[in-house]
Design an enzyme around this catalytic site. Structure first.
Site, mmCIF file in Angstrom:
data_model
loop_
_atom_site.group_PDB
_atom_site.id
_atom_site.type_symbol
_atom_site.label_atom_id
_atom_site.label_comp_id
_atom_site.label_asym_id
_atom_site.label_seq_id
_atom_site.Cartn_x
_atom_site.Cartn_y
_atom_site.Cartn_z
ATOM 1 N N ASP A 1 0.861 -1.184 0.000
ATOM 2 C CA ASP A 1 0.000 0.000 0.000
ATOM 3 C C ASP A 1 0.895 1.230 0.000
ATOM 4 O O ASP A 1 2.010 1.190 0.524
ATOM 5 C CB ASP A 1 -0.900 0.004 1.243
ATOM 6 C CG ASP A 1 -2.169 0.824 1.054
ATOM 7 O OD1 ASP A 1 -3.253 0.223 1.043
ATOM 8 O OD2 ASP A 1 -2.075 2.058 0.899
ATOM 9 N N ASN A 2 0.387 2.330 -0.551
ATOM 10 C CA ASN A 2 1.156 3.581 -0.493
ATOM 11 C C ASN A 2 0.671 4.470 0.653
ATOM 12 O O ASN A 2 1.153 5.593 0.810
ATOM 13 C CB ASN A 2 1.101 4.330 -1.835
ATOM 14 C CG ASN A 2 -0.292 4.799 -2.179
ATOM 15 O OD1 ASN A 2 -1.254 4.480 -1.470
ATOM 16 N ND2 ASN A 2 -0.428 5.543 -3.267
ATOM 17 N N LEU A 3 -0.302 3.967 1.409
ATOM 18 C CA LEU A 3 -0.844 4.677 2.586
ATOM 19 C C LEU A 3 -1.544 5.980 2.219
ATOM 20 O O LEU A 3 -1.781 6.828 3.091
ATOM 21 C CB LEU A 3 0.258 4.932 3.629
ATOM 22 C CG LEU A 3 0.973 3.666 4.138
ATOM 23 C CD1 LEU A 3 2.061 4.048 5.139
ATOM 24 C CD2 LEU A 3 -0.021 2.688 4.771
ATOM 25 N N ARG B 1 -4.552 6.604 1.489
ATOM 26 C CA ARG B 1 -5.878 6.797 2.083
ATOM 27 C C ARG B 1 -5.784 7.554 3.410
ATOM 28 O O ARG B 1 -6.630 8.402 3.716
ATOM 29 C CB ARG B 1 -6.563 5.439 2.268
ATOM 30 C CG ARG B 1 -7.922 5.512 2.913
ATOM 31 C CD ARG B 1 -8.836 6.484 2.147
ATOM 32 N NE ARG B 1 -9.743 7.112 3.089
ATOM 33 C CZ ARG B 1 -10.795 6.511 3.621
ATOM 34 N NH1 ARG B 1 -11.096 5.274 3.275
ATOM 35 N NH2 ARG B 1 -11.548 7.148 4.480
ATOM 36 N N VAL C 1 -20.203 -2.713 0.080
ATOM 37 C CA VAL C 1 -19.819 -3.598 1.189
ATOM 38 C C VAL C 1 -20.217 -2.954 2.519
ATOM 39 O O VAL C 1 -20.111 -1.746 2.689
ATOM 40 C CB VAL C 1 -18.296 -3.853 1.169
ATOM 41 C CG1 VAL C 1 -17.907 -4.862 2.242
ATOM 42 C CG2 VAL C 1 -17.864 -4.338 -0.209
ATOM 43 N N THR D 1 -16.437 -2.526 -9.899
ATOM 44 C CA THR D 1 -17.633 -2.141 -9.149
ATOM 45 C C THR D 1 -18.890 -2.389 -9.980
ATOM 46 O O THR D 1 -18.877 -2.232 -11.204
ATOM 47 C CB THR D 1 -17.582 -0.657 -8.725
ATOM 48 O OG1 THR D 1 -18.894 -0.229 -8.329
ATOM 49 C CG2 THR D 1 -17.122 0.239 -9.850
ATOM 50 N N SER E 1 -19.975 8.351 -11.862
ATOM 51 C CA SER E 1 -19.078 9.349 -11.253
ATOM 52 C C SER E 1 -17.708 9.179 -11.901
ATOM 53 O O SER E 1 -17.445 8.169 -12.564
ATOM 54 C CB SER E 1 -18.951 9.134 -9.739
ATOM 55 O OG SER E 1 -18.122 8.006 -9.468
ATOM 56 N N ARG F 1 -11.391 5.084 -4.177
ATOM 57 C CA ARG F 1 -12.636 4.356 -4.338
ATOM 58 C C ARG F 1 -13.880 5.123 -3.903
ATOM 59 O O ARG F 1 -14.943 4.529 -3.714
ATOM 60 C CB ARG F 1 -12.548 3.019 -3.615
ATOM 61 C CG ARG F 1 -12.333 3.124 -2.112
ATOM 62 C CD ARG F 1 -13.629 3.043 -1.380
ATOM 63 N NE ARG F 1 -13.481 3.110 0.056
ATOM 64 C CZ ARG F 1 -14.365 3.766 0.793
ATOM 65 N NH1 ARG F 1 -15.363 4.424 0.244
ATOM 66 N NH2 ARG F 1 -14.230 3.771 2.112
#
Lengths: 384, 384
Positions: free
Chosen positions: A31-33, A35, A211, A144, A179, A100
């Site tokens: 992960d690139n963090l 978020r 989810v 999605t 979107s 997301r």
């Protein structure tokens, strides 16, 4: 199986990493963090406190003896992505590593561009790295259900047989995303389909519904193993948001008429689906598209279910229809197929009153941390 | 009409600017000149020498008294794009400003990413700038027939009526593009469709076939008004490339079996089509998709036509089938509709022997400049 989970710091990526590790897979969590940085920029925060990736994997090892390799990595770097895949030679990749949030993508031109560039370039780099360094690896990519929009005909799983002017073909299902985020996933899907055909990449595109859930047995083992829970207008998906609203006595805010129908699934089922896809890879050059949800609900039905579950916990909850910040049909036909994952062995965890009650109880533990100023929509699809 | 032509330095953008200026429109010609830099990077060069944009517009003014405003501008800058549109308040925009070579997009991961980011971000910025500063302006965007691929059913103009399980809907025509470049146009098309629906943007998406030709009356007025002519493996489209091959006695190189069928049109007809679209704008929130070609040919038919025209000029030409560097069907059904532009008034300039002879004669003037080392394909769709 040796698997790299990209986006392993996210709501789904982290429980997926634990779930797969618990079941004996060798997991590399990447992960690139970003978020966490987006939270800072948006003034948002996970309701459930989350530990750093370093602490998470240490805690997991201490509790289970299982090792998850943590790798900080940004997919928008081709060199880093290729190096990682070359180093680990994964048999499978699970790719959650995308921006997301639909509202985030609609904030401004910069957010739209950031979303599409991040998602499209990350996925392109991954595809090139697979071709270069692990051509036999199976890519499990999260798409999605929102790619399809709300057509007036049944939604098939990725492809549709069309008869037209006396001739027939099986073609990609038409896409009507709602979107800039959903559009980015459509772009990804087209790019992936092309590389399967031209390079022989093997891929499963999981068109996931919305989810819900606060965790899985593995995340519940320790406070440092919990996954994030978003309830705000930018990152919170509808059922999670309703639970947070119910916990603090905020009306359940239904956007528009509330007849919007979507596919939903329990967080536990996301993990089942990803593992089923992984354990049943497709052949070289094949693209399998699966619709990943277990039930269809309108927003009104969800609000009523949360209200009813809240009542049995003596929480008083009111449903309030507010102006829809999005541009979408609020009453429409919706019938989407989801037999592919059931056939692979998915055993759905359905949205019972018990499930919602458990979510409400978990959320209630953190209710003092809920910022009610972050619940109402601040991003509109159309301006002026 | 006040119109900004984006990509005005290109093969089509420059003649379009002249054509519209000659017909009384107020033309702003914008370009970031990146195509000239790509030529340097690829070691390619227009066979027909081209003047700088500054010289071109000065020459045009000197010859006709008409002013074309030249603006160096990169659409990937949102601020610059918004400023330009705010300043000129165009009634129409013609958008050619994209990386338009399939082989270029397939050279490497970097080229694929550059192509998709350049094209998608440029178009997104344009859409945001229109929403912000000129919401009533009509966007005329160049797409490509290559967005559709080669389905086994008739190709409609952008949308298709689908009957499925007893229900009906009119949906976007399924897309099966054949390179990262063609994919970028599919991404654009989805982004544009969304903004028409959500923001009320008005747009015409011209799905253009393969263009051929060396010029138009306006470009022929003076050496400094000529437009570029590409014959190499990266930028040269098939008929133009065949003419260059014929001029130097190089065999006409047909990729694979040569049964690949595509839509073609004369450069003159591109200009007619763009002007027809401009002069017949659609209403706010509407997206019109038109297939912009006049004739369908297989590659074999084109090679035979060039060979026959060359013979009548006493040029000896051989047709040679070589390994196909692309991954595409070489024999397939192909029936694409193109009635929309005909109904708007398009009078096709068909591919007669005279037209090809004239092209061959023009190309022959520059034949000493043809680099035969740049003709055979150097970029393969699949490697290893």
């Amino acid at each position: 199986m040796r698997v790299i989970v990209f986006g392993a710091d996210g709501y789904l990526g982290w429980p997926t990493s634990l779930h797969l590790s618990a079941r004996g897979h060798d997991v590399i969590a990447a992960d690139n963090l970003i978020r966490r940085r987006w939270d800072v920029l948006c003034g948002t925060e996970s309701l459930v406190p989350i530990a750093s990736m370093k602490r998470r994997v240490e805690r997991w090892k201490a509790l289970t003896g299982r090792e998850i390799k943590w790798e900080k990595l940004d997919l928008t770097s081709l060199a880093d992505t290729t190096a990682l895949i070359t180093q680990y030679q994964p048999e499978a990749i699970v790719h959650f590593a995308e921006q997301r949030s639909a509202p985030y993508s609609m904030i401004s031109a910069q957010h739209a561009v950031e979303t599409q560039v991040n998602n499209v370039v990350g996925t392109l780099n991954l595809l090139f790295a697979l071709r270069e360094s692990a051509p036999d690896c199976h890519l499990v990519k999260l798409g999605t259900m929102g790619e399809y929009g709300t057509p007036n005909i049944d939604i098939e799983e990725g492809f549709i047989d069309i008869e037209h002017n006396g001739r027939k073909d099986r073609l990609p299902y038409p896409k009507q995303p709602g979107s800039f985020y959903h559009l980015s996933k459509v772009h990804d899907s087209h790019n992936i389909m092309f590389t399967c055909r031209v390079w022989g990449i093997r891929a499963t595109d999981l068109n996931q519904g919305v989810v819900y859930g606060t965790g899985i047995p593995e995340t519940d083992m320790h406070g440092e193993l919990r996954t994030r829970f978003d309830y705000d207008d930018i990152w919170g998906t509808v059922l999670n948001r309703f639970c947070a609203q119910a916990a603090v006595g905020h009306p359940l805010t239904v956007y528009g008429k509330g007849g919007q129908t979507r596919g939903y699934l329990n967080l536990k089922d996301t993990l089942q689906c990803v593992e089923l896809a992984m354990n049943n890879p497709v052949g070289r050059g094949k693209l399998r598209i699966l619709n990943q949800f277990t039930e269809l609900f309108t927003v009104n039905e969800l609000a009523e279910r949360v209200r009813d579950a809240a009542r049995s916990l003596d929480l008083k909850v009111r449903i309030q229809h507010i102006a829809n910040p999005r541009k979408e049909l609020e009453e429409h036909y919706y019938n989407a197929k989801n037999s592919g994952l059931i056939e692979l062995g998915l055993k759905p965890n359905l949205m019972s009153e018990q499930v919602i009650s458990d979510m409400l109880k978990r959320v209630a533990q953190y209710k003092d941390a809920i910022d009610t100023g972050k619940i109402l929509p601040r991003v509109a699809w159309n301006v002026g």
